[in-house]
Write an enzyme that holds these catalytic residues in place. Structure first.
Site, PDB file in Angstrom:
ATOM      1  N   ALA A  80       3.753   4.512  -6.536  1.00 35.51           N
ATOM      2  CA  ALA A  80       2.911   3.577  -5.790  1.00 35.51           C
ATOM      3  C   ALA A  80       1.694   4.253  -5.166  1.00 35.51           C
ATOM      4  O   ALA A  80       0.885   3.600  -4.504  1.00 35.51           O
ATOM      5  CB  ALA A  80       3.733   2.901  -4.701  1.00 35.51           C
ATOM      6  N   GLY A 121       0.844  -1.196   0.000  1.00 31.29           N
ATOM      7  CA  GLY A 121       0.000   0.000   0.000  1.00 31.29           C
ATOM      8  C   GLY A 121       0.870   1.233   0.000  1.00 31.29           C
ATOM      9  O   GLY A 121       2.088   1.130  -0.044  1.00 31.29           O
ATOM     10  N   THR A 122       0.317   2.423   0.100  1.00 25.49           N
ATOM     11  CA  THR A 122       1.031   3.605  -0.351  1.00 25.49           C
ATOM     12  C   THR A 122       0.979   4.842   0.550  1.00 25.49           C
ATOM     13  O   THR A 122       1.725   4.899   1.497  1.00 25.49           O
ATOM     14  CB  THR A 122       0.545   3.921  -1.757  1.00 25.49           C
ATOM     15  OG1 THR A 122      -0.857   3.681  -1.784  1.00 25.49           O
ATOM     16  CG2 THR A 122       1.175   3.017  -2.760  1.00 25.49           C
ATOM     17  N   THR A 123       0.057   5.807   0.324  1.00 21.83           N
ATOM     18  CA  THR A 123       0.107   7.029   1.138  1.00 21.83           C
ATOM     19  C   THR A 123      -1.167   7.238   1.944  1.00 21.83           C
ATOM     20  O   THR A 123      -2.266   7.232   1.377  1.00 21.83           O
ATOM     21  CB  THR A 123       0.306   8.270   0.241  1.00 21.83           C
ATOM     22  OG1 THR A 123       1.457   8.052  -0.561  1.00 21.83           O
ATOM     23  CG2 THR A 123       0.507   9.511   1.086  1.00 21.83           C
TER      24      THR A 123
END
Lengths: 265, 267
Positions: B224, B40-42
């Site tokens: 991402a 996963g990312t932000t």
């Protein structure tokens, strides 16, 4: 000695008398459907009587605190583990009652050398997409009674019959306030019969049941109970945003509902 | 005789469930199988006027591959708690699910809510138990946002973040995590220090605008992190926690704010 059949039956019968005597004065519990869910109501003496078991399942009970706690935790543990390892949809009242609670209670009731479970329970399940709401009364001997629309719990079968009669012509669409008023009235009927039952036992004479209970008597029953405890109302409400549909209404809310109901009771 | 602890993990252990598993060799096996772990990312959380706003982009990647563009990384734990997760979704979702069930189990079995400190410690414990997996590349660095009804007269929104070993830190204004967080952390500081108004005094619309700008900034520099796709109605997940509980910000509202304040149209 107890391997003789009639001795065993006598022991079970004595046990039944003992448990029923212990439960006789339990404060009644009423449950019925309203527009957005299911309401449960009782008036206790400080000891909580309505419990959340899972997102859509509630347990209410009368009896000995230690016995109620043991069975409540048994049901809570089983429901929580099943809900986590599988799905909330797999936690059903049918499974909890028929596979877990009823066999446990029956086994302990019939084990006559150990102390019996002094508790009666009302288990309620809020319906879903493919499931009707259910009310299951679980007696101290493990027997069950299933209903689709209402549920009552009291010290003995006679009191419960009187309470059921008051709920027999329940309308389809009840607001929360209307359900509260009907539940409170039904509770008061149960309480009235319970006190009458107690007086008859003490006086050892039967004055005959009053078929018609005046509103004044019901008001007095509620007032007297409220002097010793609070009205406890739990709801399973489909409109609640959280996954758990259960909440206990705060005292401020039940007081306001009682104030609105004052003219009707 | 012991008093029931209300610890759901202990109960699960008696039924054969273990949160952590033996991850030794995972790195070697994944290399041999040419296996990329999904990540996963932000995610970002800010305290604003009414409580806490917490958001995450929707992209999940495995190496250079976009695995999914509708991932939900902002997860509700109970009526006043939200976790936002960056890292391996498999671990993140399991942590969130375990926490959710643990909080519920404590409330149902003990007949009282788990304390704020108890909730924080539970998350620390799960992150610590996952440390061997984190060392193999399947880690989770979450943000926990809670509206604490016991704090002050009207309660207060609180934000906590964690390190890989489970140490917990409370922040006063904002927190961000994930691969895109390095691009927006400085922006958050700048906004809070020199913006027109501090983050904690923003109203809901101002907070949404800033969060959407921040996530777009992250997606611009971090492959991402997913951007917006108005045509497919892919917007970030944004939730608020206030005294009244948790609320979802609906796609239509986000679309309006985006078109009015975030998207710059040149004549």
């Amino acid at each position: 000695m107890l391997d003789e059949p009639y001795r065993y039956l006598e022991a079970v019968s004595n046990r039944r008398d003992y448990v029923e005597d212990q439960l006789r004065q339990g404060s009644p519990i009423v449950s019925l459907q309203y527009d957005d869910g299911i309401l449960l109501l009782t008036i206790g003496r400080g000891q909580r009587k309505i419990y959340e078991i899972h997102n859509h399942i509630v347990l209410a009970a009368i009896g000995h605190t230690a016995d109620i706690e043991r069975l409540r935790l048994l049901a809570t543990d089983a429901a929580s583990v099943q809900g986590f390892q599988s799905s909330v949809d797999d936690v059903t009242l049918h499974r909890l009652t028929n596979f877990l609670l009823a066999p446990t209670i029956k086994r302990e009731f019939e084990t006559i050398f150990s102390s019996p479970i002094i508790a009666k329970m009302l288990l309620v399940e809020l319906g879903g997409v493919q499931r009707e709401s259910q009310f299951i009364s679980l007696n101290y001997d493990g027997t069950t009674q299933v209903d689709q629309r209402t549920g009552v719990l009291a010290g003995n079968e006679e009191i419960e019959s009187a309470m059921r009669a008051n709920l027999s012509d329940i309308s389809q669409n009840l607001s929360l306030q209307a359900a509260f008023e009907l539940a409170l009235e039904t509770w008061a009927i149960g309480r009235h019969h319970s006190l009458q039952d107690n007086n008859n036992n003490q006086d050892d004479e039967d004055d005959g049941d009053e078929d018609v209970i005046e509103k004044k008597q019901l008001r007095e029953a509620v007032q007297e109970a409220r002097e010793q405890g609070e009205i406890e109302v739990g709801i399973l409400d489909v409109s609640r945003r959280s996954k758990s549909k259960f909440c206990l209404l705060p005292t401020t809310e039940t007081d306001a509902m009682l104030e609105s109901a004052r003219d009707k009771l | 005789m012991t008093v029931p602890s209300g610890d759901f993990l202990d109960l699960l252990k008696t039924h054969g469930y273990e949160f952590h598993f033996d991850s030794s060799g995972l790195e070697r096996v994944s290399k041999e199988a040419n296996l990329e772990l999904t990540e996963g990312t932000t995610v970002v959380a800010v305290r604003y006027k009414d409580g806490v706003m917490i958001a995450g982009d929707r992209r999940a990647t495995a190496g250079n591959t976009v695995m999914y563009d509708r991932a939900d990384k902002v997860l509700e734990l109970d009526e006043y708690s939200i976790i936002a997760v960056a890292g391996s979704p498999a671990i993140a979702y399991e942590i969130a699910r375990t926490l959710e069930h643990s909080f519920q189990y404590f409330r149902r079995s003990q007949l009282q809510e788990l304390s704020l400190e108890g909730k924080l410690r539970m998350l620390s414990r799960l992150i610590r138990e996952n440390f061997p997996m984190a060392m193999q590349g399947a880690g989770v660095i979450p943000i926990l946002a809670i509206y604490d009804l016991q704090s002050g007269d009207d309660g207060d929104g609180k934000i906590f973040f964690y390190d890989a070993l489970g140490a917990q830190f409370e922040v006063s204004d904002f927190a961000t995590s994930g691969s895109g967080s390095v691009w927006i952390r400085g922006v958050l500081y700048h906004l809070n220090r020199w913006g027109k108004i501090p983050l904690a005094k923003m109203n809901e619309n101002q907070a949404i605008t800033n969060i959407m700008k921040l996530l777009e900034t992250a997606s611009e520099y971090d492959a991402a992190t997913g951007g917006y796709n108005s045509r497919s109605a892919i917007f970030p997940t944004i939730k608020t926690i206030t005294r009244n509980g948790i609320a979802d910000l609906q796609t239509e509202k986000l679309r309006q704010v985006y078109e009015k304040s975030v998207e710059v149209k040149f004549a």
